[in-house]
Motif scaffolding. Sequence first.
Motif, short mmCIF file in Angstrom:
data_model
loop_
_atom_site.label_atom_id
_atom_site.label_comp_id
_atom_site.label_asym_id
_atom_site.label_seq_id
_atom_site.Cartn_x
_atom_site.Cartn_y
_atom_site.Cartn_z
N THR A 51 30.86 -5.91 -6.80
CA THR A 51 30.48 -6.70 -7.96
C THR A 51 31.42 -6.35 -9.11
N ASN A 89 32.25 -10.19 -6.60
CA ASN A 89 31.09 -10.88 -7.17
C ASN A 89 31.21 -10.81 -8.69
N SER A 140 28.95 -12.86 -12.01
CA SER A 140 28.09 -13.96 -12.42
C SER A 140 28.77 -14.88 -13.42
N SER A 169 27.17 -14.58 -8.52
CA SER A 169 25.81 -14.01 -8.52
C SER A 169 25.30 -13.76 -7.12
#
Length: 451
Positions: free
Chosen positions: A314, A346, A348, A378
């Motif tokens: 992420t 990843n 968002s 996300s």
Amino acid sequence: MYCLRQILPDLWWVGGNDRRIALFENVFPVPRGISYNSYLLLDEKTVLLDTVDKAAGEVFFDNLEHLLGQRPLDYVVVNHMEPDHCATLADLLRRHPETTVVGNTKTFQLIQQFFGLDLKDRSLVVAEGDQLSVGSHTFRFLMMPMVHWPEAMASFEESKGILFSADAFGSFGALSGSLFADEVNLEKDWMDECRRYYANIVGKYGAQVQAVLKKAAALDVQMICPLHGLIWRSNLSLLLDKYQKWSTYTPEDQAVLIPYASVYGHTETAAEALACRLADAGVTDVSLYDVSAIHPSYIVSEAFRCSHIVLASTTYNGGIFCNIETLLTDLKAHALQNRTVAIVENGSWGPMSGRLMREMVGSMKNMTLLEQSLTLRSALAESQYEQLDALAKAIAASVNSAAAGKAPVEEEKTKGFRCSVCGYVYEGDSLPEGYTCPVCHVDADHFAPIP
């Protein structure tokens, strides 16, 4: 109370074990403890090869005094001055003022630094190829600088072909009665810890290990006695083959390692889904590690074993998730090379981890980055299943090509997209849906493909 084992009629293991230690070198978990190996030869002259850590000092001195009886200790050979092997050296020399210390020039520099001892009248300085005869046994000394300290050396006993190898050929893990590699289940109980020890302790120094292997190849080595772990008196070719692979950064297995960083489970789900698709594609040797749950030393070890690595992270604070970044720093510090790497990121609102991971991997030697990648927004969307399938197929094709001894043939793909406003480059074969520039925040319409 002494606790020792006989290796040959005149050679004994007099070391000790520490099962209470949590972190070796205050960094590496050792749930099975660690052994500190020391060896005593009883010939016309008595010779001790290395001492032990303070944690094993009491049993070490009991072992030593039991075997010596009323005999003097004529020599102590210091193959390695790291404190887990020399912490009891000063105490030994106080107990045995008759003892001559054998080491190279750098050994005595470190003895002075650690203990402030003046050993001018009780030292024997040796260099490459020098010999010491102690009766029916003769030692030849082989310098092996930076395996993994500059003063490290090995002592080769010529009549029996015994290589006292310092930290080379060692392992994590305490000894449980069994002293020899042929007394244990190597694959089940020891080989992973041999690899983890090598990768994390010695792994950076592949070129220096290669120099040691060349020296060993010129000798009639029949037994290897390291300072940690098991003694090898048979099947030496297995150990030497592992060291050949590890020191040349050659993967042991055509396998895929997936270390992932996931805050709320979405990157983890994608990693699991990728592993399933790899299995469907015929790649069954796949290992997944949550970098927040597993110490990096285990993942570094797996990276030395596996041919392919998928880094899944992420984006965190505008960068790589901290534990993945630590892992990458460790892999680079240990000189890992000759691997094929794929990227899953990843983010968002501004996925950045992929680009940064590519930069870190790109700064490492002989690393191949697969162009196929995956960017999550996300969570893994159903619309991305086709991309996930394509990534799994690309990895599987690369694994199979490597297994067949051929370089994978990749399709010509887009190298990335550049923002026409600020120049920011997004690396990947397609822009994610709804993507905006993380720098100037314009939408995807302002990005042009980079051929």
